[in-house]
Design a protein around this motif. Structure first.
Motif, mmCIF file in Angstrom:
data_model
loop_
_atom_site.group_PDB
_atom_site.id
_atom_site.type_symbol
_atom_site.label_atom_id
_atom_site.label_comp_id
_atom_site.label_asym_id
_atom_site.label_seq_id
_atom_site.Cartn_x
_atom_site.Cartn_y
_atom_site.Cartn_z
ATOM 1 N N SER A 52 40.112 46.655 36.061
ATOM 2 C CA SER A 52 40.449 45.708 35.001
ATOM 3 C C SER A 52 41.142 44.475 35.566
ATOM 4 C CB SER A 52 41.374 46.362 33.962
ATOM 5 O OG SER A 52 40.740 47.479 33.373
ATOM 6 N N ARG A 53 40.866 43.354 34.936
ATOM 7 C CA ARG A 53 41.492 42.073 35.285
ATOM 8 C C ARG A 53 41.327 41.744 36.765
ATOM 9 N NH1 ARG A 53 44.510 39.526 31.703
ATOM 10 N NH2 ARG A 53 45.777 38.500 33.316
ATOM 11 N N GLU A 108 41.758 32.832 30.938
ATOM 12 C CA GLU A 108 43.060 32.564 30.322
ATOM 13 C C GLU A 108 43.603 31.257 30.878
ATOM 14 O OE1 GLU A 108 45.504 35.925 31.194
ATOM 15 O OE2 GLU A 108 44.313 37.329 29.988
ATOM 16 N N ASP A 152 36.073 42.714 33.995
ATOM 17 C CA ASP A 152 36.321 44.154 33.875
ATOM 18 C C ASP A 152 35.039 44.881 34.243
ATOM 19 O OD1 ASP A 152 38.842 43.602 32.924
ATOM 20 O OD2 ASP A 152 38.362 44.019 30.816
ATOM 21 N N PHE A 168 38.633 36.328 34.903
ATOM 22 C CA PHE A 168 38.726 37.739 35.270
ATOM 23 C C PHE A 168 37.459 38.474 34.852
ATOM 24 C CE2 PHE A 168 42.949 36.162 34.152
ATOM 25 C CZ PHE A 168 43.720 36.544 35.245
#
Length: 363
Positions: free
Chosen positions: A237-238, A146, A165, A163
């Motif tokens: 996650s992330r 991002e 997951d 990131f």
């Protein structure tokens, strides 16, 4: 209220923490250097690993002391370094640069096997790691980035946050570590500086071989670990991996590793992390906790620092498309091309440069 001075042991521990971070990850950067007048002699630092991904694997041997322009002299050269599994099979590491030892690319760890490292220095001193079992790591489900812009004291920081997951295994007692490596193919392996009539110019000197710069994380926030104590069997996650700088519209090639590490390795890395961010208060972690899994076979009372990590791994390639960034990149100045008569410069193996083609290059 004025803080009391750090004890010699705490000073040593904090020094080790900073030294480990920098010598492990880039090798050529001068780390934080407090005064260590209380130390009678240098202390050996060992950093090494194997995984169940294709090699080569690396072990770095160095000593604590004043880090100056002669820092290369602190590398432990001429050592014999060997990894042995629980079947008795052995593999020697080959010294490819001062104090840097690597296995052949054909050697690969196996899940379920137990491994230990043995070291014999040039002066005959011998060391051994605690045996560790290689536990397979769960797969990385997704990698994504991002773009963001942040105001800092030095201006606008534009970059891409990466990131992943993944999912923790259903069994309790799992420990993870994440790391990344950026490879950038380079044209120039040296820079020639000339001064004519008071004007200094720099020109690039071409590499004699195909060559890549190797960039890894630096600084006290680079130890990225996790225990599944609070999330056993659930999604992760992330999980932040790194921030890619917006310095070009060119693609940024990464190899991301998810490591399944032992509880002992997790505690070691957390100790190093805690010591680097510690402010010297009375409730700090005890300095002795930074000691790793290496012991001296020659002198039972000798302090040895560092860790030989045996990890299951999932490694994936990822490319950040920096064309999606907003605004203009903070472009680095280009090196002037070399003249036709300039000789080429060898691509010398080191922590930050390699002739070994990255596993997925080109994608």
């Amino acid at each position: 209220m004025k803080r009391p001075p750090l004890s010699p042991l705490r000073t040593l521990a904090r020094y080790i923490a900073f030294t480990l971070l920098y010598t492990w990850l880039i090798g050529c950067i001068t780390p934080y250097q407090p005064e260590l007048k209380s130390l009678d002699q240098p202390v050996l630092i060992v950093d090494g690993f194997i995984t169940d991904q294709p090699g080569p694997y690396q072990v770095g041997l160095s000593y604590t002391a004043d880090y100056t322009a002669k820092a290369v002299n602190l590398r432990a050269t001429g050592a014999k370094v060997t990894v042995t599994d629980d079947t008795g099979a052995k593999q020697d590491f080959i010294e490819v640069a001062a104090g840097i030892y690597r296995t052949p690319t054909t050697y690969q760890g196996q899940a379920g096997r137990t491994y230990k490292l043995t070291i014999t220095l040039a002066d005959g001193k011998r060391y051994e790691s605690t045996a560790e079992k290689l536990k397979a790591a769960p797969p990385i489900d997704k990698v994504y980035d991002e773009f963001s812009q942040k105001e800092t004291a030095s201006g606008l920081d534009s970059g891409f946050d990466v990131f992943i997951d993944t999912r923790d295994s259903p069994t309790p007692g799992d420990y993870y570590r994440w790391r990344w490596t950026n490879f950038e193919q380079i044209i120039y392996c040296g820079i020639k500086t000339q001064t004519v009539r008071g004007v200094t110019t720099e020109t690039g000197q071409s590499c004699c071989q195909t060559c890549w710069d190797v960039i890894t994380c630096t600084g006290p926030n680079c130890i990225n670990t996790l225990s599944d104590e609070a999330i056993n069997g659930n999604s992760i996650s992330r999980e932040p991996i790194m921030r890619v700088p917006f310095t070009s519209y060119g693609k940024y090639y990464l190899e991301i590793e998810q490591l399944s590490i032992s509880r002992e390795a997790y505690l070691f890395y957390k100790s190093v992390e805690n010591l680097t961010v510690s402010n010297g208060g009375i409730f700090d972690a005890a300095p002795a906790t930074v000691k790793g899994n290496i012991r001296s076979l020659t002198n039972a009372g000798e302090f040895v620092f560092g860790y030989f990590s045996v990890s299951g791994a999932q490694k994936v390639p990822y490319v950040v498309d920096r064309l999606t960034g907003k605004g203009s990149p903070a472009v680095k100045p280009a090196v002037i091309p070399p003249g036709p008569l300039d000789p080429c410069v060898a691509c010398v193996e080191s922590d930050y440069r390699t002739r070994i083609k990255p596993r997925w290059w080109p994608l």
